[in-house]
Design an enzyme around this catalytic site. Sequence first.
Site: not given
Length: 308
Positions: A164, A195
């Site tokens: 519902s 690096s």
Amino acid sequence: MDVSSSEIAHDHSPFLKIYKDGRIERFIGTEVVSPSLDPQTGVESKDVVISPETGVAVRIYIPKATIQTQKKLPVLVYFHGGGFCVETAFSPQYHRYLNSVVSEASVVAVSVDYRRAPEHPLPVAYDDSWAVLKWVESHADEKGPDEWLKSHADFERVFLAGDSAGANIAHHMGLRVGAEGFHADFERVFLAGDSAGANIAHHMGLRVGAEGLHAGVKLEGIVLVHPKLWGQEPVGNETARAEKKAKIEDLWRFVYPATSGSDDPYINPASDPKLGSLGTGKVLICVAEKDLYKDRGWYYREILGKSG
């Protein structure tokens, strides 16, 4: 005697009445039961408040035999019905129902206790329900505060269900999952390094592109049991029930005072441009033969199929 204490401002029987002094009298959905170990099904339950500020809570169910294992079960998030204004996740009928479902389907269930109108008019129930879904999701990758969900929930198999008004909420949660995603928010994650670290960051970026970066939460399906949906133009046999039609529309405006009416996308999916973005391709729709919403359930199936 204060006359206003007995004068009725709104009569939405058989659900509730509102008196002019502000008193609310609910006729159904007021009884609650405590979480427990159900001896008939072997399912254990517990209550968790997920938001102390709002009081929004859930009742979690799990087969007790699973607790002592490492087994992962599908997750069912359930939204109770009651016209957005009665019943709770702790009502006896929902407690019995979830015990049965968890036992038969072997799932972990999270029953949502969202705030109700008129004290908390819509869209509060939708917002509360979304907050619960995000809380459930926070347990993916074995994180989050609840041990049952961390240890036993399979977030690759999440289902939403409701009856519902709860089916209406489940539908809209599915739409929101489709629109916003049902995964952790990695919209603003940055990778960086210098690096050799920059080399690693590059390859991590490649891997994210190939595999994705998410918590592995998947909405597998949605179950809608006689969903509370409506519209201004009648469908099916609705024309033969003019009086009940008027009551439904009156109640809708009562629980959602800011609504645009019966064609509001919150109650009429046919007017929602987002209908085609439901977060799953699997939807089970159940209708009851004598329910006034039956034809709407059939119509929902029709328009959902056409939405793609």
